[in-house]
Design an enzyme around this catalytic site. Structure first.
Site, PDB file in Angstrom:
ATOM      1  CB  CYS A  84      -0.952  -0.008   1.190  1.00  0.00           C
ATOM      2  SG  CYS A  84      -2.097  -1.402   1.135  1.00  0.00           S
ATOM      3  CG  HIS A 132      -1.351   4.634   5.249  1.00  0.00           C
ATOM      4  ND1 HIS A 132      -1.364   4.481   3.876  1.00  0.00           N
ATOM      5  CD2 HIS A 132      -1.521   3.391   5.763  1.00  0.00           C
ATOM      6  CE1 HIS A 132      -1.532   3.206   3.574  1.00  0.00           C
ATOM      7  NE2 HIS A 132      -1.635   2.521   4.693  1.00  0.00           N
ATOM      8  CD  GLU A 137      -0.799   7.931   9.235  1.00  0.00           C
ATOM      9  OE1 GLU A 137      -0.343   8.634   8.317  1.00  0.00           O
ATOM     10  OE2 GLU A 137      -1.797   7.198   9.098  1.00  0.00           O
ATOM     11  CE  LYS A 178      -5.381   4.597   2.437  1.00  0.00           C
ATOM     12  NZ  LYS A 178      -4.324   5.615   2.613  1.00  0.00           N
ATOM     13  CG  HIS A 195      -6.434   1.241   1.636  1.00  0.00           C
ATOM     14  ND1 HIS A 195      -5.470   1.712   0.773  1.00  0.00           N
ATOM     15  CD2 HIS A 195      -5.760   0.561   2.613  1.00  0.00           C
ATOM     16  CE1 HIS A 195      -4.279   1.339   1.179  1.00  0.00           C
ATOM     17  NE2 HIS A 195      -4.429   0.636   2.297  1.00  0.00           N
ATOM     18  CG  PHE A 234      -0.064  -6.053   4.300  1.00  0.00           C
ATOM     19  CD1 PHE A 234      -0.466  -5.309   5.392  1.00  0.00           C
ATOM     20  CD2 PHE A 234      -1.003  -6.885   3.699  1.00  0.00           C
ATOM     21  CE1 PHE A 234      -1.763  -5.375   5.887  1.00  0.00           C
ATOM     22  CE2 PHE A 234      -2.300  -6.964   4.174  1.00  0.00           C
ATOM     23  CZ  PHE A 234      -2.678  -6.213   5.266  1.00  0.00           C
TER      24      PHE A 234
END
Length: 412
Positions: free
Chosen positions: A167, A307, A318, A336, A341, A400
Site C-alpha cells: 500500500c 495514510h 500513525e 480514505k 483504500h 504490508f
C-alpha cells in the site's frame, strides 16, 4: 552515513486522477473536498462475498476513453493508468510528439497488477480448460505492464518500471521518480500508481484477515479514519499520475508548477508481515528522512495527508508518530474516508491531493469523523475543508511487509 546531498525539488507540472470521487482531477478534488463518502451500497463484481461493498470508479468507459480495441487488451488497472497519464500530460503542457523520449521515464506503483484479468482467466481455466485461456493473460496481468503501456502511448523510452511496496507503492514510485530526476538520468518522469482489485479473491482475502470494515448495512459510513468506532478499511480502485520535471526546465518553457516534491524517505519495519511496528519506529525513520531530505523542520509542516486506513492499529500508530515528530501544529486529514483504500494506488492519489492542498492552501476533511479516538492527539480536519497558511505538506504511506514511504511537498 547521513545524506549530505543538497536539497532537490522536483516540480509537479501535471496531475491526472481516476478515483471513486470522479474521473479527472477536478472531479476528484471537488468531491474529496466536500468530504462525501463514495462507498457504494454494493459492488456488482463482489456479489455473493461477505464484503460486497467498496469505492468503485463511477462510470468509467474504457472504450470511449481509450478506444474499444485497445481497451479490450488492457486490464482495468492499466486502463486507469492510461487515462490518468493522458490527463496529467495534457495538464503539464508537454508535447509528446516533439520531446526526446529517451529522456522520459515512467515509474508507476501497483501492489497487485491485473487482478481482474487473473481471476477471470482462472475461471476460464477451471470451466473450459487450458486451451481457452486468453493469450493476453500475461501481458494483461503482469504488474509492470501499466508502466509499459503508458510508455508505448507517449513514446517514453527512458527507464520504465513499477514499484511494488504494497500500500506504499504509489508513494514509493513518486519518490523513486524524483531520484531519477535528481540523478540526471532523465528530464521528465511520468509517475504515480494504479490499482483495480475490487474482485472476489482479493477482497475476500482482506476480509478473512479482518482488515475490512463490516458495516454492510451502512457502507457510506464504513471508512472512518481516526474515529473511535472505526473497524477496518473499505477497498477501492483508482489511479493518479503526476508529471515531474526540474523546476529550471519548467520555467524555461513557461510551464506551470502545482507543487514541488522536495523530500522522500523510505524504510522497513522489519517487524511483522501485516501489523505495523507498535512503536512506529520504521515509519518514524521514513518521516525523519523525508524531512531531512527536504531540508525542513517539523515547524515547516502545515499539514499531513495521513495514510489513515480506518483500521484500529494503523491509525493509532500513525497518530502517535505524527504527534511525536511533528507536534500538534499540522492539520491532519485522511482522504480514505471519501475514496476508500486503493492499495497500491493510494499513495499516488494522496500525493496528488497533497500537491493540490499545497497549491490551494486547502486541506480536505476526513469523512465520517464523528467521534475522534481519544487516544489520537493530533489536529484532525473534519466536517469541512480547512484553509491553511503557507507551508509544506507531508504524505504518509505504509504497507504490508513493513513498507514505509513518506513524501514532503512544498509550494512551487
Amino acid at each position: 552515513m547521513a545524506d549530505t546531498r543538497p536539497p532537490f525539488d522536483a516540480a509537479v507540472t501535471g496531475i491526472g486522477m481516476v478515483t471513486a470521487a470522479g474521473i479527472g482531477t477536478a472531479a476528484s478534488w471537488n468531491r474529496i473536498c466536500l468530504g462525501n463518502s463514495t462507498a457504494a451500497v454494493r459492488v456488482p463484481a463482489l456479489a455473493g462475498t461477505r464484503a460486497d461493498f467498496g469505492c468503485a470508479v463511477p462510470g468509467f468507459d474504457a472504450a470511449a476513453s481509450l478506444g474499444r480495441r485497445k481497451a479490450l487488451r488492457l486490464d482495468r488497472s492499466s486502463q486507469f493508468a492510461l487515462a490518468a497519464a493522458a490527463e496529467a500530460l495534457a495538464d503539464s503542457g508537454l508535447d509528446t510528439a516533439t520531446w526526446d523520449g529517451a529522456r522520459v521515464a515512467v515509474v508507476l506503483g501497483s501492489g497487485i497488477g491485473g487482478a481482474a484479468t487473473w481471476e477471470a482467466q482462472h475461471d476460464v481455466l477451471l470451466e473450459r480448460g487450458f486451451n481457452q485461456v486468453s493469450p493476453m493473460l500475461i501481458p494483461m496481468l503482469a504488474v509492470n505492464m501499466a508502466a509499459g503501456y503508458v510508455a508505448m502511448e507517449c513514446g517514453a523510452r527512458g527507464p520504465n518500471f513499477v514499484t511494488a511496496t504494497a500500500c506504499a507503492s504509489g508513494t514509493t514510485a513518486v519518490g523513486t521518480a524524483r531520484e531519477l530526476l535528481r540523478s540526471g538520468v532523465c528530464d521528465v518522469v511520468i509517475t504515480g500508481g494504479t490499482e483495480a482489485c475490487l474482485v472476489p479473491s482479493i477482497v475476500s482475502g482482506f476480509s478473512q484477515m479482518g482488515a475490512l470494515s463490516s458495516r454492510r448495512d451502512a457502507p457510506g459510513d464504513a471508512s472512518r479514519p481516526f474515529d473511535v468506532d472505526r473497524d477496518g478499511f473499505v477497498p477501492a480502485e483508482g489511479a493518479a499520475v503526476l508529471v515531474l520535471e526540474r523546476p529550471a526546465d519548467v520555467r524555461a518553457r513557461g510551464g506551470r508548477i502545482h507543487a514541488m516534491v522536495s523530500g522522500y524517505g523510505a524504510s522497513a519495519d522489519a517487524h511483522h508481515a501485516t501489523a505495523p511496528d507498535p512503536e512506529g519506529r520504521g515509519a518514524e525513520l521514513a518521516l525523519r528522512t523525508a524531512l531531512r531530505d527536504a531540508g525542513l523542520e517539523a515547524a515547516d509542516i502545515a499539514h499531513v495527508n495521513a495514510h489513515g486506513t480506518s483500521t484500529p492499529l494503523n491509525d493509532i500508530t500513525e497518530a502517535r508518530l505524527i504527534s511525536r515528530v511533528l507536534g500538534d501544529r499540522p492539520a491532519v486529514t485522511s482522504v480514505k474516508g471519501v475514496v476508500g483504500h486503493s492499495l497500491g494506488a493510494a499513495g499516488a492519489i494522496e500525493a496528488a491531493v497533497t500537491a493540490l492542498s499545497v497549491e490551494h492552501r486547502l486541506v480536505p476533511p476526513t469523512a465520517n469523523l464523528q467521534s475522534p479516538d481519544p487516544a489520537v492527539d493530533i489536529d484532525l480536519v473534519a466536517k469541512a475543508a480547512r484553509g491553511i497558511p503557507a507551508g509544506a505538506g507531508v504524505s504518509n504511506s505504509f504497507g504490508f511487509g513493513g513498507q514505509n514511504a513518506v513524501l514532503v511537498l512544498t509550494a512551487g
